[in-house]
Design an enzyme around this catalytic site. Sequence first.
Site, PDB file in Angstrom:
ATOM      1  N   ARG B 285       0.813  -1.208   0.000  1.00 46.51           N
ATOM      2  CA  ARG B 285       0.000   0.000   0.000  1.00 46.51           C
ATOM      3  C   ARG B 285       0.851   1.265   0.000  1.00 46.51           C
ATOM      4  O   ARG B 285       2.066   1.211   0.093  1.00 46.51           O
ATOM      5  CB  ARG B 285      -0.887  -0.015   1.258  1.00 46.51           C
ATOM      6  CG  ARG B 285      -1.930  -1.123   1.258  1.00 46.51           C
ATOM      7  CD  ARG B 285      -3.228  -0.609   0.698  1.00 46.51           C
ATOM      8  NE  ARG B 285      -3.643   0.559   1.443  1.00 46.51           N
ATOM      9  CZ  ARG B 285      -4.540   0.571   2.422  1.00 46.51           C
ATOM     10  NH1 ARG B 285      -5.134  -0.533   2.762  1.00 46.51           N
ATOM     11  NH2 ARG B 285      -4.843   1.695   3.055  1.00 46.51           N
ATOM     12  N   TYR B 293      -4.490 -10.045   3.647  1.00 49.45           N
ATOM     13  CA  TYR B 293      -5.731 -10.818   3.730  1.00 49.45           C
ATOM     14  C   TYR B 293      -5.343 -12.189   4.248  1.00 49.45           C
ATOM     15  O   TYR B 293      -4.515 -12.868   3.643  1.00 49.45           O
ATOM     16  CB  TYR B 293      -6.382 -10.958   2.360  1.00 49.45           C
ATOM     17  CG  TYR B 293      -7.027  -9.690   1.855  1.00 49.45           C
ATOM     18  CD1 TYR B 293      -8.294  -9.327   2.277  1.00 49.45           C
ATOM     19  CD2 TYR B 293      -6.380  -8.885   0.934  1.00 49.45           C
ATOM     20  CE1 TYR B 293      -8.900  -8.179   1.815  1.00 49.45           C
ATOM     21  CE2 TYR B 293      -6.976  -7.724   0.459  1.00 49.45           C
ATOM     22  CZ  TYR B 293      -8.234  -7.382   0.898  1.00 49.45           C
ATOM     23  OH  TYR B 293      -8.830  -6.248   0.437  1.00 49.45           O
ATOM     24  N   PRO B 368     -13.692  -9.202  -0.737  1.00 55.18           N
ATOM     25  CA  PRO B 368     -12.953  -8.033  -1.185  1.00 55.18           C
ATOM     26  C   PRO B 368     -11.611  -8.322  -1.849  1.00 55.18           C
ATOM     27  O   PRO B 368     -10.991  -7.414  -2.373  1.00 55.18           O
ATOM     28  CB  PRO B 368     -12.731  -7.266   0.126  1.00 55.18           C
ATOM     29  CG  PRO B 368     -12.686  -8.303   1.178  1.00 55.18           C
ATOM     30  CD  PRO B 368     -13.581  -9.410   0.708  1.00 55.18           C
TER      31      PRO B 368
END
Lengths: 690, 690
Positions: B285, B293, B368
């Site tokens: 990120r 995850y 997601p």
Amino acid sequence: MTALPESEVDVLIIGAGPAGLMLALWLARLGVKTRIVDKRTSKVYSGQADGFQVRSLEILDSFGITERVWKEANHMLEVSFWNPDEGGTIRRSARAANTIPGLSRFTESVLHQGRIEQFFLDAIRASYASDSDALHVERMVIPTSLEIDEAKAEDPDAHPVTVTLRHLTEEEATPTQMLSNLSDGIFRSNLADDDVGDILERSEGREARDEVARAKYVVGCDGAHSWTRKTLGKDFEMKGETTDAIWGVMDIVPITDFPNDPRAADIRSRTVIHSTSGALMIIPRENRLVRLYIQLKEVSAGGGRVDRSQITPDFIFKSAQKIFGPYKLEYHYCDWWTAYQIGQRTGDHFSKLDRVFLAGDAVHTHSPKAGQGMNVSMQDSYNLGWKIGLACKGVLPRHVLSTYELERKKIAKDLIAFDGKFSKLFTGRPAKDIQSETGVSDDEFQKAFHTSRMFTTGVGVNYQPTVLVAREPEETDDDDDDDYGLEKSAAKSTPSLATNCEVGRRFPSFKVVRQADGRLWELHQKLPSDGRFRLVVFGGDISQGSQRDSVNALGAWLSSYLPGLPTITLSPGSDPHGGSVKFKTERDPSVVDVLLVHSAPRDEVEVLRDVHEAYHPFDSKLGWDYDKVFVDGETYYEEPQMAYEKYGVDRARGAVVGLRPDGYVGLVTSLDHGGQDEVQKWFDGIFQRT
Amino acid sequence: MTALPESEVDVLIIGAGPAGLMLALWLARLGVKTRIVDKRTSKVYSGQADGFQVRSLEILDSFGITERVWKEANHMLEVSFWNPDEGGTIRRSARAANTIPGLSRFTESVLHQGRIEQFFLDAIRASYASDSDALHVERMVIPTSLEIDEAKAEDPDAHPVTVTLRHLTEEEATPTQMLSNLSDGIFRSNLADDDVGDILERSEGREARDEVARAKYVVGCDGAHSWTRKTLGKDFEMKGETTDAIWGVMDIVPITDFPNDPRAADIRSRTVIHSTSGALMIIPRENRLVRLYIQLKEVSAGGGRVDRSQITPDFIFKSAQKIFGPYKLEYHYCDWWTAYQIGQRTGDHFSKLDRVFLAGDAVHTHSPKAGQGMNVSMQDSYNLGWKIGLACKGVLPRHVLSTYELERKKIAKDLIAFDGKFSKLFTGRPAKDIQSETGVSDDEFQKAFHTSRMFTTGVGVNYQPTVLVAREPEETDDDDDDDYGLEKSAAKSTPSLATNCEVGRRFPSFKVVRQADGRLWELHQKLPSDGRFRLVVFGGDISQGSQRDSVNALGAWLSSYLPGLPTITLSPGSDPHGGSVKFKTERDPSVVDVLLVHSAPRDEVEVLRDVHEAYHPFDSKLGWDYDKVFVDGETYYEEPQMAYEKYGVDRARGAVVGLRPDGYVGLVTSLDHGGQDEVQKWFDGIFQRT
């Protein structure tokens, strides 16, 4: 009279135009206690300077501002030349690239000064954790006295400059010309009188609103009528020529059929017209605007003062229409207009005792047509900002401040010499002097144009040998007798190791791949203006054991040497291309940042295994830093960039390039032990005094 | 009880997440009277959705937002796959490009949802001349009833939807979970209960703060627990599967030695790990953050409810550490965490009477990990916004609104089908099913991965034949029986004329040169989301007389046809890449914009002489428009782009491509009179009803 309130500040900046704001931004990024005052009620909202040269765009990008300029500005890519044909009718005789292709990732762009002032203000604010801490421009404030305590001039902890500041009312701060209902087109022009005397007179007897600021350093960025310069006395007077030539300027949305000739729309190109009715230059602008520079043949200073009442928008526009004939020219919207008298002047001194400095128009003025004024002014204070800032923080010794005048006075002299020649190309020269009659540019013109382009981009700047720049004087340096006797670096560069990283010039930018994630970056984006010196280690092919050993030996040496140098605190905006500093590192970084750019195949290198920790420092809160190792190699998405070839570095053996905080090359040396010695000599000469 | 205050609005948006804000931005740009309400006290500040797919970035760029995303986001360029070796130790088995190279000028990027919400809010504000006129999100407002006056549903001037809105106190609007001191990691997750009932209960007896809004259209962008959907009744219930699998999510700054293996840093690549302890995905990120995850093997829904108290950051992180072994994983900073249960659900209906619509999570939910939720949600309301907006303005007939459900329901179905497969790839599959044991990807996997990349980018979207899309149904369209009986366009496309501009798909972007000034533009930058349909006239080689005649005959026909179509008012932000609209044109432009892209040598074309005025419209205040003619040719600064070849258009004869306001291709036809007929049929079917 009661005693005035007093306060201390590290740096006081007088004037919040582009030069003053650039300086304020530097000091904001470095966390230096600064004030900036301006006599006007607000920033500029239209007109004024509009040209952004490529070096300025590179500099602004190092603060994260260029993307806003680049988006809003018109990119001025082509230049056209129009001259009379045998019958006297203008026709296009040549077209060329306006910026030298390949020189920079940017090209000359045009946007009015008010926008860059806004971008500066926004970037200054973003340099602080909260708005209430931020540096703000104090408007409607004017200095009324300045004194230097010369006995304390060399004391690094002293605040030897005392300035009295007067806080004006809005009425006092409004220019006299506006109060007297004269048209505002001329009030910032060199045809206008200085209004500081008026302001002071009107505010007389209001000393209750005065205060005293004691500063370590004061910088006058207060324009052509500089109060600071005048206050410093006769030695600081500007010298030069003033000609009789008057030019008008208009920013309009043109309605025109120019040209009806084959090829593209010259109303949207930079275009120089020499007609029998005079000369004119077209500068296509943002927002469908076009700026016209228009020779006003029918007015002249005639050795004395110009009759300003004669110079109206209507008069200027009629002159433009004559030059444009047989093409039609009309307009509905006029955004701004002015007029000016051509002249070139500069001063002998840019500083007094390295405590009070002058920058920008305060110390050099010239005609605006080459789009140089705002650029050279911003580059003045870009040169000065990190030096003052790091001196205030005790990182640099005071003597480094002397390099400001040495480096920038030469630029100012070159600028006014250039402008004298450039202005003559426009005013009064018959067309065939710069164009052959067939309309094809002759060799001499091409050469002259190319030379001027290199100068006007700002990329041609080449700073002299000092402790900051480890190079030999060039034979072409014409100011050899004018080196101020400043100390030179004990380090010796080996220019052949990086042939396109010339010592004294700005380090160029080419694309390299981040080892960790394969993202392509302009290398400049990893060299933000955060106050740090940098070593760009071109590591060569580190998949080869001996080359990798050299790179890691240098890394091991840096790991022991760098902790002896000062550290630097990074502000929130200091890495504009790397994301905000959301998470805190455990300690401040060294004033020397180290980047590795290798040429080995990317998939043969594993950072944690192969490369010394100096190139991927560990932080106990943030883990390994993966933003320091780059490769000149392949990606999935773009063609190989061949950065080593572009930098002129040998792909196998590499080189080490030392950069100043402003991105100029200070040292080129080798990766071996001899190179370590040169790096140490270079830094020792800058940071440590024996 | 006294009567509640009443007011009228064109569009009421319920929910100010990415779907609602995208819709609000569209309507702001179109100048449609809109309100947007949200039950929460503020926008999101960390965590939540983080993936930006390339089609979303293209769409956001059409509003001028992408540059902010692109700058702050991490560009996720590569994907790595790790699997157990024969001894059970994880090792990298493959690496590939994460986005299909050449598909778009953007690549998948990662930035947290709070930033895009901020960018939307800024862009909405910039769509108005002044801040006081601007659309603002009304926070802490919740709807309590909704009714449709069915008798007036087809009256274009009616406001048949009545919604009661309750203005909450801050205490009422704060989620119950927060009030009860439960950790906030789960409160927006699908493991959390809907809190609308709680909020209503707590605010009972406060009807004094209620008001009644009468709207032409209401759009529920109110998330997985959508109040709007529930209020529409049983027909709107979502259907699908819920599995027992629970996953945790953590945004941390990792401290890790992963990998110790040759090649780059997989902690900064998108990385999928299948280990004997479960599966994990790494998403690198911005701001040195990494999202993990993490499969939580030790908890399960087990056919019923999960024990939420078991799911803590510590529990999730210990699961991650097990999967990461033998590599070490620690962290100091955790930005956000949550957990969710895998499932895929969607509804049968996306609208009631084309007066109340559902978009985003309100009508499809899924896991997601593929970074789809926010993207598909924004693309839902991007599809809907211009249709509702132009219907409100009387530009489009109401029946066009039916294309929303037709077009987006198919996407939702594809999405949950994809997500079901994709989730299974992660959960419980042995590694060798997707990787060969030698660590080299097998053909089947490569194919599956490639197919999924095309879908996940959003570029694969292919809308069905309607009046908006003049194409034949494809044999592969699996929903032939589900075309709603919507009318088809009378126009017929000739796909072979522009082989990379497929009718029904998004028009791609390649670089072309602006004829007037030689500047290279991404053609998308000249197709802003301003509500206009567009004809991109690939004029071919207009230096040839017959070809030029065809282009100009089309221009002459357009000059007589277009004035019969509606006009559209452009808002201040409507041309984000062309500068602000500082000067006013004399009249509003047509709802159909025309661009010419020719392939003749640039210096053989003079716009005013050679090209019909339809391609460079004249305005009595602004002069000629030079921003409509482009050339696929050379510049001084970059290599030729070969745009014709990339668009699949013949360089000599050209083509005409018709685009919807959302940039999807609606028509491909020829430049000749036959092409004119098709253009007329296409537009007549959209704008005029017989």
